[in-house]
Design a protein around this motif. Structure first.
Motif, mmCIF file in Angstrom:
data_model
loop_
_atom_site.group_PDB
_atom_site.id
_atom_site.type_symbol
_atom_site.label_atom_id
_atom_site.label_comp_id
_atom_site.label_asym_id
_atom_site.label_seq_id
_atom_site.Cartn_x
_atom_site.Cartn_y
_atom_site.Cartn_z
ATOM 1 N N THR A 1 -4.561 -1.060 6.780
ATOM 2 C CA THR A 1 -4.970 0.087 5.961
ATOM 3 C C THR A 1 -5.739 -0.384 4.739
ATOM 4 O O THR A 1 -5.521 -1.506 4.242
ATOM 5 C CB THR A 1 -3.747 0.902 5.500
ATOM 6 N N ALA B 1 -6.284 -3.292 -0.632
ATOM 7 C CA ALA B 1 -6.425 -3.203 -2.092
ATOM 8 C C ALA B 1 -5.326 -3.997 -2.787
ATOM 9 O O ALA B 1 -5.579 -4.709 -3.777
ATOM 10 C CB ALA B 1 -6.398 -1.742 -2.531
ATOM 11 N N ASP B 2 -4.093 -3.891 -2.299
ATOM 12 C CA ASP B 2 -2.989 -4.651 -2.902
ATOM 13 C C ASP B 2 -3.212 -6.151 -2.761
ATOM 14 O O ASP B 2 -2.965 -6.929 -3.689
ATOM 15 C CB ASP B 2 -1.662 -4.248 -2.251
ATOM 16 N N ARG C 1 3.497 -0.016 -6.694
ATOM 17 C CA ARG C 1 3.827 -1.404 -6.386
ATOM 18 C C ARG C 1 5.277 -1.688 -6.749
ATOM 19 O O ARG C 1 5.630 -1.726 -7.917
ATOM 20 C CB ARG C 1 2.896 -2.339 -7.162
ATOM 21 N N GLY D 1 0.789 -1.222 0.000
ATOM 22 C CA GLY D 1 0.000 0.000 0.000
ATOM 23 C C GLY D 1 0.817 1.266 0.000
ATOM 24 O O GLY D 1 0.333 2.330 0.403
ATOM 25 N N GLU E 1 -5.255 0.609 1.779
ATOM 26 C CA GLU E 1 -4.302 0.449 0.679
ATOM 27 C C GLU E 1 -3.676 -0.955 0.702
ATOM 28 O O GLU E 1 -3.486 -1.579 -0.343
ATOM 29 C CB GLU E 1 -3.210 1.513 0.768
ATOM 30 N N GLN E 2 -3.356 -1.440 1.908
ATOM 31 C CA GLN E 2 -2.844 -2.800 2.011
ATOM 32 C C GLN E 2 -3.884 -3.803 1.540
ATOM 33 O O GLN E 2 -3.572 -4.761 0.823
ATOM 34 C CB GLN E 2 -2.442 -3.092 3.459
ATOM 35 N N TYR F 1 5.574 -5.434 -3.033
ATOM 36 C CA TYR F 1 4.397 -6.033 -3.668
ATOM 37 C C TYR F 1 4.791 -7.311 -4.411
ATOM 38 O O TYR F 1 4.070 -8.319 -4.370
ATOM 39 C CB TYR F 1 3.770 -5.028 -4.636
ATOM 40 N N ALA G 1 2.650 4.667 -1.133
ATOM 41 C CA ALA G 1 2.195 5.730 -2.035
ATOM 42 C C ALA G 1 2.954 5.716 -3.352
ATOM 43 O O ALA G 1 2.456 6.171 -4.380
ATOM 44 C CB ALA G 1 2.354 7.084 -1.351
#
Length: 834
Positions: free
Chosen positions: A789, A794-795, A761, A756, A791-792, A765, A758
């Protein structure tokens, strides 16, 4: 055709096949292979079917030609059905029904059981085996045999088959048989292509993880752990063949100033440039890696000290000419180097320690120079003396004459160097001041000679309790100092101090008598505000005196004007049995979410202790004590029984069935009869075996691979799930992963916390994605830990991770709150939006 052309066309074909495979079917290797084989079969129908229809048309069998084309049309509908419905079974059965009808009708139409297409009835079960496995293959084998028998027996019931066409039947038989061979061969080749591609991806995933596990993420050179492993193996070779090797420890001069002036991004670029420059100067057989911060370590196999110094000097000159650019500014570098030749039989940590001493001398002499250990002020290029001519440390004024430990002068130098490294590496240094209680009385009763013997034995006992990389010195009189570097947590120092106290629970033998010794230990930590070397020593002294006031065998940690309360370790050890008997232990449950459906599918049971005096005790403090005392076995059984009973209670309350994960300790694994106890608890509580997930760390599995594999296989045969916990922190198990009888990999939070970012990736990742891909190729589910988070999350969803747990979803909860969450889930939307 060249290899590149073959790879290109194979890749294009597989890409085209993937267009018909829904994303959710690509998460499991076996499922994806079945789906791809449906597409393979449709491709065969699209190519072979029209050709055979044309052949039959030219032979005058126009009705048969139309029937073949109609069946091919139905077969070609299988991939679109797969894509739209996401059901392999629906697409597979559509294809097989059309295939079966095609050859059954042709056999009947062309004269019965003696028709040229009778042998083609075997294609339905063969293709079914590839598309659906054994059960599907057996079903269509029965259907094909029944069809052949029915066609053969029709005349007996007065139902004559159509007359055979007036053709050259031997030729038609030959054409049909050759076509059967070609079609089956091509289909098997396509299946092999799909399977091979899967193995290639698995191999790439394993290679990626292995490579990233041994490489420093920033510089691409070896990381510290792998590098030390290489040095250990070189030490073993050297001890066998009698040929020494050299270690060179590099430190970029004034690196903190570079970071402060140009920023950390420029500092990272400097580290990368430095690593590339060094790697350009060394041999393929040398081992080079990042030791920590701006320090790098180079191992030179079968290289004497003189040659090592020459190479180090060449590297120093190359670095002095290196220029790094940052926003138009030119950054110049210099490096200080410490060289030490391995002495046969010594520990690796001692050799690195001598290289570190040489590095410290190089920096003390003005930096930008090479210094060899034992140079004795002969200049940076002076060769190291042969081991036989080395003056023993005890005779060189560096060590205490009585105990053989370092003296206080050398300790101050070591401490100053350690504090510098702590500032650079942002890691903790701990100073332990250990004082023998009542030493004057021992001297008075047994005499000064016995007192000296006791001091010598005490120093040796302290030394044995520490790591090779730690430093121990006699501070004076009855006081010793231990210097601990590279600590991760403030509690680590107290754990080491208590380990020393445990050792002194055993007597020392002095003048033929057993003598029990107690200690007072003061601990001071660095970095700390307003603290230099003298202040750190003073703080350790204040803490030690506070420990003396509390009584015998106490540890105190300096914290401002006060010290922490008396060590609770002994009280906790003694209280574990009461904790189990008096109901002080309890479980909390952290939910695990399926990332596709966003539903709670499981919980992890976490052990907690509410002490009546000390309050809530962290598991990291009491579980190691339970391991030491053996109490972990009855506590583990209690935890397993409680978790299973709770799972059953949720089900009886009408809540959805979920699995419960319970951790097994190393001590439990070694207990005989573990599988029988697990099955007895399941029977006692009424919990289905499929709902129990036993979590075991990969390191524990590898300790006794054969025995643990047999144990886990027995549990899995009974229906219990098995997980590898904290996967990725012990990369050595990758070699054995395919052999381990497990169902689930739990990706360690170390990898999840780096997701995640900014900046997009990157390598973090790639590591996590490789773990997921590898697990899926092995048919394993992946659960990510410590997701905090969006963002984590989503990855993890993008890489196809199956499930996750962490504070983003919920903290560990009491049973009632888990029940409420499951009840809300039955009626409400997913816990986290997709």
């Amino acid at each position: 055709m060249s290899d590149n052309s073959r790879q290109r066309w194979r890749g294009r074909y597989l890409d085209a096949a993937h267009l018909f495979v829904p994303v959710q079917l690509r998460l499991d290797a076996a499922v994806q292979a079945r789906a791809e084989n449906v597409v393979n079969a449709a491709l065969m129908a699209a190519t072979a079917g029209p050709l055979y229809a044309l052949a039959y048309w030219l032979l005058g069998l126009k009705l048969a030609a139309f029937e073949i084309l109609a069946c091919c049309l139905f077969m070609l509908m299988a991939p679109p059905v797969l894509r739209v419905s996401g059901s392999i079974a629906a697409a597979r059965e559509l294809f097989l029904c059309a295939l079966f009808f095609n050859f059954t009708w042709l056999t009947w139409h062309l004269g019965g059981i003696h028709a040229p297409t009778a042998s083609w009835l075997i294609t339905a079960p063969v293709v079914a085996m590839f598309l659906g496995g054994v059960a599907s293959g057996v079903f269509w084998l029965v259907m094909s045999c029944a069809a052949a028998t029915t066609i053969w027996g029709l005349p007996a019931f007065g139902m004559a088959t159509p007359p055979a066409p007036q053709l050259d039947m031997p030729l038609l038989h030959l054409i049909c048989n050759l076509g059967l061979y070609v079609v089956l061969l091509v289909f098997v080749l396509l299946f092999e292509l799909t399977k091979t591609e899967g193995f290639i991806k698995l191999q790439r995933a394993l290679s990626t993880i292995n490579e990233l596990a041994i490489r420093d993420e920033l510089t691409g050179s070896h990381n510290r752990r792998f590098l030390l492993g290489l040095i250990d193996r070189e030490k073993e070779r050297s001890d066998r063949n009698g040929r020494a090797f050299c270690l060179c420890l590099f430190d970029i001069d004034f690196f903190k100033r570079i970071n402060d002036t140009y920023g950390h991004a420029a500092g990272d670029a400097v580290l990368r440039s430095f690593a590339q420059a060094v790697q350009g100067q060394i041999r393929a057989t040398d081992a080079f890696g990042r030791y920590g911060g701006e320090e790098f370590l180079l191992m030179l196999p079968e290289t004497p000290a003189l040659d090592a110094v020459v190479l180090a000097e060449r590297v120093r000159r190359v670095i002095a000419g290196l220029r790094c650019m940052d926003a138009g500014s030119e950054i110049t570098l210099t490096v200080s180097v410490g060289v030490a030749e391995y002495r046969l039989g010594e520990e690796v940590a001692q050799a690195i320690g001598r290289a570190d001493e040489a590095l410290y001398a190089a920096k003390s002499l003005g930096r930008n120079r090479v210094q060899c250990h034992d140079d004795d002020q002969r200049g940076p290029l002076a060769p190291a003396p042969a081991p036989a001519s080395v003056t023993p440390a005890k005779e060189s004024g560096q060590c205490d004459q009585l105990t053989g430990l370092l003296n206080r002068n050398l300790l101050r130098d070591r401490l100053r160097h350690a504090m510098d490294r702590a500032n650079r590496n942002r890691r903790l240094v701990a100073l332990l001041l250990l004082n023998i209680n009542g030493f004057k009385e021992i001297n008075d009763e047994l005499g000064y000679e016995a007192g000296d013997t006791l001091l010598s034995q005490a120093g040796a006992a302290i030394r044995r309790c520490l790591r090779d990389s730690d430093t121990v010195a006699r501070w004076g009189g009855d006081e010793f100092i231990a210097l601990l570097e590279d600590l991760g947590y403030t509690s680590d120092a107290q754990v080491v101090a208590e380990k020393v106290l445990d050792r002194f629970g055993l007597p020392l033998t002095v003048a033929g008598r057993e003598c029990f010794v107690t200690l007072a230990v003061g601990v001071a930590l660095y970095p700390a505000a307003d603290c230099d070397l003298d202040a750190l020593l003073k703080r350790a002294d204040i803490a030690m005196r506070g420990a003396k006031r509390w009584g015998e065998n106490c540890v105190q940690v300096y914290s401002g004007d006060t010290v922490q309360p008396q060590s609770e370790r002994l009280a906790l050890k003694n209280g574990l049995r009461d904790a189990l008997a008096q109901g002080q232990l309890f479980l909390e449950y952290q939910p695990q979410l399926d990332l596709d459906r966003r539903r709670v599918v499981g919980v992890e049971a976490l052990l907690r202790w509410q002490h009546p005096v000390y309050g809530r005790i962290a598991p990291s403090r009491f579980i190691p004590l339970a391991e030491e005392t053996g109490m972990i076995v009855p506590i583990g059984d209690w935890a397993l029984r409680t978790a299973c009973a709770q799972n059953r209670a949720w089900c009886e309350a009408g809540l959805p069935e979920i699995k419960t994960a319970v951790n097994l300790s190393a001590r439990q694994l070694k207990e005989p009869g573990l599988p029988a106890r697990v099955m007895a608890i399941l029977a006692e509580t009424g919990m289905p075996a499929r709902c129990l997930d036993l979590e075991i760390t990969e390191g524990m599995l590898i300790e006794d691979l054969a025995g643990n594999c047999a144990l886990m296989s027995g549990l899995r045969q009974a229906g219990v799930l098995v997980s590898i916990d904290d996967f990725g922190t012990g990369y050595s198990s990758l070699n054995y992963l395919s052999e381990l009888p497990v169902d689930i990999l739990k990706m360690d939070g170390l990898f999840v916390r780096r997701l995640g970012a900014a900046g997009g990736r990157g390598r973090s990742y790639a590591i996590a994605e490789a773990i997921v891909a590898m697990a899926h190729r092995l048919g394993l589910e992946v659960i990510a830990e410590a997701v905090e988070t969006p963002e984590q999350l989503a990855d993890l969803c993008a890489m196809g991770c199956d499930a996750a747990q962490g504070y983003l979803f919920a903290r560990p909860l009491p049973p009632g709150e888990v029940a409420a969450m499951l009840a809300r889930q039955v009626e409400a939307a997913p816990l986290v939006p997709a």
